[in-house]
Design an enzyme around this catalytic site. Structure first.
Site, PDB file in Angstrom:
ATOM      1  N   ASP A  78      -0.166   5.115   1.026  1.00  0.00           N
ATOM      2  CA  ASP A  78      -0.373   6.091   2.099  1.00  0.00           C
ATOM      3  C   ASP A  78      -0.320   5.444   3.472  1.00  0.00           C
ATOM      4  O   ASP A  78      -1.047   4.487   3.761  1.00  0.00           O
ATOM      5  CB  ASP A  78      -1.737   6.784   1.926  1.00  0.00           C
ATOM      6  CG  ASP A  78      -1.761   7.680   0.704  1.00  0.00           C
ATOM      7  OD1 ASP A  78      -0.892   8.561   0.607  1.00  0.00           O
ATOM      8  OD2 ASP A  78      -2.628   7.484  -0.167  1.00  0.00           O
TER       9      ASP A  78
ATOM     10  N   ASP B 205       0.864  -1.170   0.000  1.00  0.00           N
ATOM     11  CA  ASP B 205       0.000   0.000   0.000  1.00  0.00           C
ATOM     12  C   ASP B 205       0.913   1.237   0.000  1.00  0.00           C
ATOM     13  O   ASP B 205       2.118   1.127   0.263  1.00  0.00           O
ATOM     14  CB  ASP B 205      -0.849  -0.080   1.282  1.00  0.00           C
ATOM     15  CG  ASP B 205      -1.587   1.198   1.560  1.00  0.00           C
ATOM     16  OD1 ASP B 205      -2.308   1.664   0.674  1.00  0.00           O
ATOM     17  OD2 ASP B 205      -1.441   1.743   2.670  1.00  0.00           O
TER      18      ASP B 205
HETATM   19  P1  TMP Z   1      -3.919   4.019   0.401  1.00  0.00           P
HETATM   20  O1  TMP Z   1      -4.683   2.845  -0.083  1.00  0.00           O
HETATM   21  O2  TMP Z   1      -2.753   4.358  -0.485  1.00  0.00           O
HETATM   22  O3  TMP Z   1      -3.492   3.907   1.830  1.00  0.00           O
HETATM   23  O4  TMP Z   1      -4.903   5.316   0.321  1.00  0.00           O
HETATM   24  C1  TMP Z   1      -6.025   5.447   1.115  1.00  0.00           C
HETATM   25  C2  TMP Z   1      -5.918   6.553   2.138  1.00  0.00           C
HETATM   26  O5  TMP Z   1      -6.333   7.803   1.571  1.00  0.00           O
HETATM   27  C3  TMP Z   1      -6.869   6.279   3.300  1.00  0.00           C
HETATM   28  O6  TMP Z   1      -6.144   6.089   4.488  1.00  0.00           O
HETATM   29  C4  TMP Z   1      -7.706   7.546   3.394  1.00  0.00           C
HETATM   30  C5  TMP Z   1      -6.990   8.558   2.586  1.00  0.00           C
HETATM   31  N1  TMP Z   1      -7.848   9.600   1.979  1.00  0.00           N
HETATM   32  C6  TMP Z   1      -7.595  10.943   2.276  1.00  0.00           C
HETATM   33  O7  TMP Z   1      -6.671  11.244   3.039  1.00  0.00           O
HETATM   34  N2  TMP Z   1      -8.384  11.911   1.696  1.00  0.00           N
HETATM   35  C7  TMP Z   1      -9.399  11.615   0.838  1.00  0.00           C
HETATM   36  O8  TMP Z   1     -10.100  12.532   0.339  1.00  0.00           O
HETATM   37  C8  TMP Z   1      -9.662  10.226   0.543  1.00  0.00           C
HETATM   38  C9  TMP Z   1     -10.785   9.865  -0.381  1.00  0.00           C
HETATM   39  C10 TMP Z   1      -8.841   9.265   1.118  1.00  0.00           C
HETATM   40 MG    MG Z   2      -2.819   3.186   3.564  1.00  0.00          MG
END
Ligand code: TMP
Ligand code: MG
Length: 293
Positions: A45, A43
């Site tokens: 974030d 993953d």
């Molecule tokens: P990931 O799959 O790369 O971890 O991305 C998902 C992350 O993105 C999740 O932890 C929530 C975050 N997110 C935001 O910070 N702002 C947003 O507007 C959205 C839709 C998701």
């Molecule tokens: Mg994540």
């Protein structure tokens, strides 16, 4: 042996394992099979990037855009309202994934509809990333370089924003040829202005479907049935569902927030759980172990 105790502390890192013996056996099998049978799926974030630094939250790929100059203040406010509403639901351990799923789809759909209205310019993304506090976890260079050096494919599988995260990886100097990204990518018109998102939406709980849409990628890696999976959400656990003829999967979970409440469910589903760890120390130690034969 590095991973021999039920609870092991590496520096300031807290490592928990439901079944350390199984972890050890899996790692020994993977080591024996060799690096040419391994693929890594991670993953982005809050898994490859830091969750916080000096007590301050680090941005997700969505946040990087949200705090940039490309987005109007009205849109910033709306995206922040969505984050304040939906993030607590994302990390609420009293709700099941089935209960959260429609709400997470709602979050992504509403956020992406707002982003699409902003006439984002492709050539401004570089600056937005440069000006952000985005930061890959400490030890990232060793992690990316080691995988590249040994030609181990790294799939970054993200429900974030692909164009933004690729820029983060590029600016960190580790967008090596072994890295592939599956994520939400923007579509731009001929003048370089964003018009929409490409393909199917990837949100936090449909990574399994996302994986199954990319059979070509996994088909190419058919000779690599062993998987190291890195995630920070329970939705990341299905990222390896597209892997063909899978043999061993070792799942490493970063538990960044609401640690006490969420630890039982993480221990149930991840083989190794890292508590409030802002580093790649453990994945790097595992790679060291796998490299040594
Ligand atoms: P990931 O799959 O790369 O971890 O991305 C998902 C992350 O993105 C999740 O932890 C929530 C975050 N997110 C935001 O910070 N702002 C947003 O507007 C959205 C839709 C998701
Ligand atoms: Mg994540």
């Amino acid at each position: 042996m590095l991973l021999s105790s039920r609870q092991l502390t590496l520096g300031n890192t807290s490592v928990r394992m439901r079944d350390p013996q199984r972890v050890e056996e899996t790692l020994r099998c993977m080591q024996k099979a060799g690096l040419n049978t391994l693929q890594v799926i991670s993953d982005f974030d809050m898994t490859l990037t830091r969750f916080a630094r000096n007590g301050k939250r680090c941005p997700t790929s969505h946040n990087i855009l949200e705090i940039s100059k490309m987005i109007s203040s009205e849109c910033k406010e709306k995206l922040k309202d969505l984050l304040d509403k939906y993030y607590p639901i994302e990390i609420d351990s009293s709700k099941t994934i089935e209960e959260k799923l429609p709400l997470m789809v709602e979050w992504w759909t509403r956020a992406h509809a707002l982003i699409m209205q902003q006439k984002i310019r492709k050539d401004q993304l570089t600056l937005a990333v440069q000006e952000s506090d985005a930061m890959l976890r400490e030890g990232y260079q060793e992690f990316f370089d080691c995988l590249n050096q040994h030609s181990v494919p790294l799939l970054i599988f993200s429900a974030g924003l692909g164009d933004v995260l690729e820029e983060v990886v590029r600016q960190a100097g580790v967008f090596h040829p072994n890295v592939k990204v599956i994520s939400n990518f923007m579509d731009f018109d001929e003048t370089g202005v964003m018009t929409s998102f490409k393909g199917e939406l990837i949100h936090i709980y449909n990574k399994r479907e996302g994986a199954l849409l990319n059979t070509g990628h996994f088909e190419e890696l058919r000779s690599r049935p062993n998987v190291l999976l890195l995630g920070d959400s329970l939705g990341d656990l299905t990222m390896a569902d597209g892997v063909q003829e899978v043999e061993k999967v070792l799942k490493i979970g970063f538990l960044n927030d609401k640690v006490d409440e969420r630890l039982p469910s993480y221990l149930n589903s991840y083989d190794i759980v890292l508590l409030k760890d802002e580093t790649m120390e453990v994945p790097n130690a595992i790679l060291d172990f796998l490299v040594a034969d």
